[in-house]
Design a protein around this motif. Structure first.
Motif, PDB file in Angstrom:
ATOM      1  N   ALA A  29      16.680 -44.784  19.624  1.00 20.03           N
ATOM      2  CA  ALA A  29      16.555 -45.738  21.015  1.00 20.03           C
ATOM      3  C   ALA A  29      16.268 -45.211  22.189  1.00 20.03           C
ATOM      4  CB  ALA A  29      17.961 -46.424  20.829  1.00 20.03           C
ATOM      5  N   PHE A  30      16.712 -43.949  22.215  1.00 18.37           N
ATOM      6  CA  PHE A  30      16.676 -43.198  23.759  1.00 18.37           C
ATOM      7  C   PHE A  30      15.014 -42.960  24.082  1.00 18.37           C
ATOM      8  CE2 PHE A  30      15.789 -39.383  26.034  1.00 18.37           C
ATOM      9  CZ  PHE A  30      16.282 -39.470  27.341  1.00 18.37           C
ATOM     10  N   ASP A  35      10.111 -44.210  26.560  1.00 18.39           N
ATOM     11  CA  ASP A  35       8.450 -44.350  26.289  1.00 18.39           C
ATOM     12  C   ASP A  35       7.807 -45.715  26.859  1.00 18.39           C
ATOM     13  OD1 ASP A  35       6.056 -43.517  25.664  1.00 18.39           O
ATOM     14  OD2 ASP A  35       6.203 -44.015  23.587  1.00 18.39           O
ATOM     15  N   ASP A  36       8.837 -46.602  26.432  1.00 13.05           N
ATOM     16  CA  ASP A  36       8.426 -47.858  27.130  1.00 13.05           C
ATOM     17  C   ASP A  36       8.567 -48.159  28.467  1.00 13.05           C
ATOM     18  OD1 ASP A  36       8.138 -48.814  24.345  1.00 13.05           O
ATOM     19  OD2 ASP A  36      10.033 -49.847  24.068  1.00 13.05           O
ATOM     20  N   ALA A  78      24.954 -49.704  27.185  1.00 15.11           N
ATOM     21  CA  ALA A  78      25.288 -49.564  25.935  1.00 15.11           C
ATOM     22  C   ALA A  78      24.607 -48.726  25.139  1.00 15.11           C
ATOM     23  CB  ALA A  78      25.081 -50.833  25.182  1.00 15.11           C
ATOM     24  N   MET A  79      23.473 -48.309  25.364  1.00 12.27           N
ATOM     25  CA  MET A  79      22.487 -47.440  24.639  1.00 12.27           C
ATOM     26  C   MET A  79      23.140 -45.993  25.053  1.00 12.27           C
ATOM     27  SD  MET A  79      19.817 -45.164  24.878  1.00 12.27           S
ATOM     28  CE  MET A  79      18.934 -45.519  26.540  1.00 12.27           C
ATOM     29  N   PHE A  80      23.326 -45.803  26.216  1.00 13.78           N
ATOM     30  CA  PHE A  80      23.899 -44.407  26.595  1.00 13.78           C
ATOM     31  C   PHE A  80      25.150 -44.141  26.157  1.00 13.78           C
ATOM     32  CE2 PHE A  80      20.231 -44.474  29.730  1.00 13.78           C
ATOM     33  CZ  PHE A  80      19.820 -42.969  29.755  1.00 13.78           C
ATOM     34  N   GLN A  81      25.916 -45.183  25.987  1.00 17.63           N
ATOM     35  CA  GLN A  81      27.384 -44.867  25.594  1.00 17.63           C
ATOM     36  C   GLN A  81      27.070 -44.482  23.953  1.00 17.63           C
ATOM     37  OE1 GLN A  81      29.992 -48.267  25.642  1.00 17.63           O
ATOM     38  NE2 GLN A  81      31.591 -47.011  24.536  1.00 17.63           N
ATOM     39  N   ARG A  82      26.205 -45.068  23.193  1.00 16.76           N
ATOM     40  CA  ARG A  82      26.061 -44.661  21.891  1.00 16.76           C
ATOM     41  C   ARG A  82      25.476 -43.236  21.675  1.00 16.76           C
ATOM     42  NH1 ARG A  82      24.610 -49.849  21.512  1.00 16.76           N
ATOM     43  NH2 ARG A  82      22.452 -49.488  21.714  1.00 16.76           N
ATOM     44  N   LEU A 101      12.163 -36.758  29.338  1.00 18.71           N
ATOM     45  CA  LEU A 101      11.843 -37.722  30.491  1.00 18.71           C
ATOM     46  C   LEU A 101      10.937 -37.074  31.394  1.00 18.71           C
ATOM     47  CD1 LEU A 101      15.819 -38.638  31.122  1.00 18.71           C
ATOM     48  CD2 LEU A 101      13.855 -40.169  30.281  1.00 18.71           C
ATOM     49  N   SER A 102      11.202 -35.823  31.566  1.00 21.32           N
ATOM     50  CA  SER A 102       9.888 -35.090  32.520  1.00 21.32           C
ATOM     51  C   SER A 102       8.501 -35.448  31.913  1.00 21.32           C
ATOM     52  CB  SER A 102       9.993 -33.573  32.423  1.00 21.32           C
ATOM     53  OG  SER A 102       9.711 -32.812  31.319  1.00 21.32           O
ATOM     54  N   ALA A 103       8.145 -35.681  30.640  1.00 20.10           N
ATOM     55  CA  ALA A 103       6.900 -35.880  30.092  1.00 20.10           C
ATOM     56  C   ALA A 103       6.664 -37.382  30.457  1.00 20.10           C
ATOM     57  CB  ALA A 103       6.798 -35.674  28.917  1.00 20.10           C
ATOM     58  N   PHE A 104       7.675 -38.262  30.062  1.00 22.38           N
ATOM     59  CA  PHE A 104       7.410 -39.710  30.711  1.00 22.38           C
ATOM     60  C   PHE A 104       7.123 -39.872  32.031  1.00 22.38           C
ATOM     61  CE2 PHE A 104       9.971 -40.333  26.574  1.00 22.38           C
ATOM     62  CZ  PHE A 104       9.034 -40.319  25.520  1.00 22.38           C
TER      63      PHE A 104
END
Length: 297
Positions: A29-30, A35-36, A78-82, A101-104
């Motif tokens: 999910a991360f 990427d999105d 919520a995603m970051f909590q999981r 994240l640096s690549a994105f």
């Protein structure tokens, strides 16, 4: 099915141990969400970069065991909590998330790469962290494990670059190194024209350039393949299917005369049966020389 957009990520596959599936879902999910942010929709580069910087702050908070302070949408929080629960339960390192994240972030303003060194640096941050996180979930984190995982992940991404030339061109990007294009008397405007008017048969120069890139991808996959045959159980089998999937895409690319503009290679239902046979019944692919590197995370 195709090998793209993190679809080579083993998303809670039935082949994975049940205990790892929630963790894999949170990692996926991360990776897909970031990427999105870099690729999807019609936001301008500055807006994309700001969103990714907010995600970076959130990851840094998780690494410090703090509550996420960035002003994010409820779904993201919520995603970051999981994800935080996964990171802490499995003692995952934070650096691979920051590398992704640096690549994105780089995707928001770097449309092409000068040479192999620059492209492989990008792969080391856009692809390799996923494999490293998966290895940390399984505890297979020796220098050899990590180096072979890096080769596999970079190889799979290089397969993507060969497979998705037209898709990347439509986004204004090119992941064929500029020095490779120059060796074959090709230009970025010429590739853009191929994208707009795909020929039934690709020019010989283009076939030679893409054959060169496919060979590098295959070398990387084969160099990293011992990992897939060394890891035990379901995870090893999952990884063997991924390796053979990448190699099969390259086979289909060659069969299509290196013309992904007109014949983008994808894996069909029939290919899936072939991959299962190869993963279960064939010896592992013979490695070809490729440099494996290791850096700690």
């Amino acid at each position: 099915m195709s090998i793209d957009h993190y679809e080579n990520f083993p998303v809670a596959s039935i082949l994975l141990p049940a205990a790892l599936r929630p963790a894999v879902r949170s990692l996926y999910a991360f990776a897909r969400g970031a990427d999105d942010l870099a690729d999807e929709g019609d936001a301008d580069p500055a807006t994309r970069l700001a969103a990714l910087q907010a995600w970076r702050s959130a990851i840094q908070d998780l690494g410090s065991r703090k509550a996420v302070r960035a002003p994010l949408p409820a779904a993201d929080l919520a995603m970051f909590q999981r994800l935080g629960e996964t990171i802490h339960a499995h003692h995952l390192p934070i650096q691979p998330f920051l590398d992704l994240l640096s690549a994105f972030m780089q995707d928001t303003h770097v449309p092409h790469y000068a040479d192999e060194h620059a492209l492989m640096d990008y792969c080391s941050r856009s692809a390799n962290p996923v494999g490293r996180l998966m290895l940390h979930l399984t505890g297979a984190t020796s220098p050899r494990d990590l180096a072979e995982s890096d080769a596999l992940c970079s190889g799979l991404q290089r397969v993507n670059f060969c497979q998705d030339v037209a898709i990347d061109q439509a986004k204004g990007r090119c992941y064929i190194p500029l020095d490779c294009l120059a060796r074959h008397q090709l230009t970025l405007p010429g590739l853009a024209d191929l994208c707009r008017h795909p020929p039934a048969q690709a020019p010989a120069a283009w076939q030679a350039a893409l054959r060169e890139q496919a060979r590098i991808a295959e070398q990387l996959l084969r160099a990293g393949s011992p990992l897939a045959w060394r890891l035990p159980g379901r995870f090893g089998l999952e990884l063997r299917l991924v390796v053979h999937g990448g190699l099969r895409i390259l086979e289909k690319l060659a069969a299509g005369q290196y013309n992904p503009y007109a014949n983008r290679p994808i894996l069909t239902r029939r290919d899936r049966f072939l991959l299962c046979w190869r993963a279960f019944c064939r010896p592992r692919p013979r490695p070809t020389p490729a440099r494996l590197t290791h850096h700690d995370t």
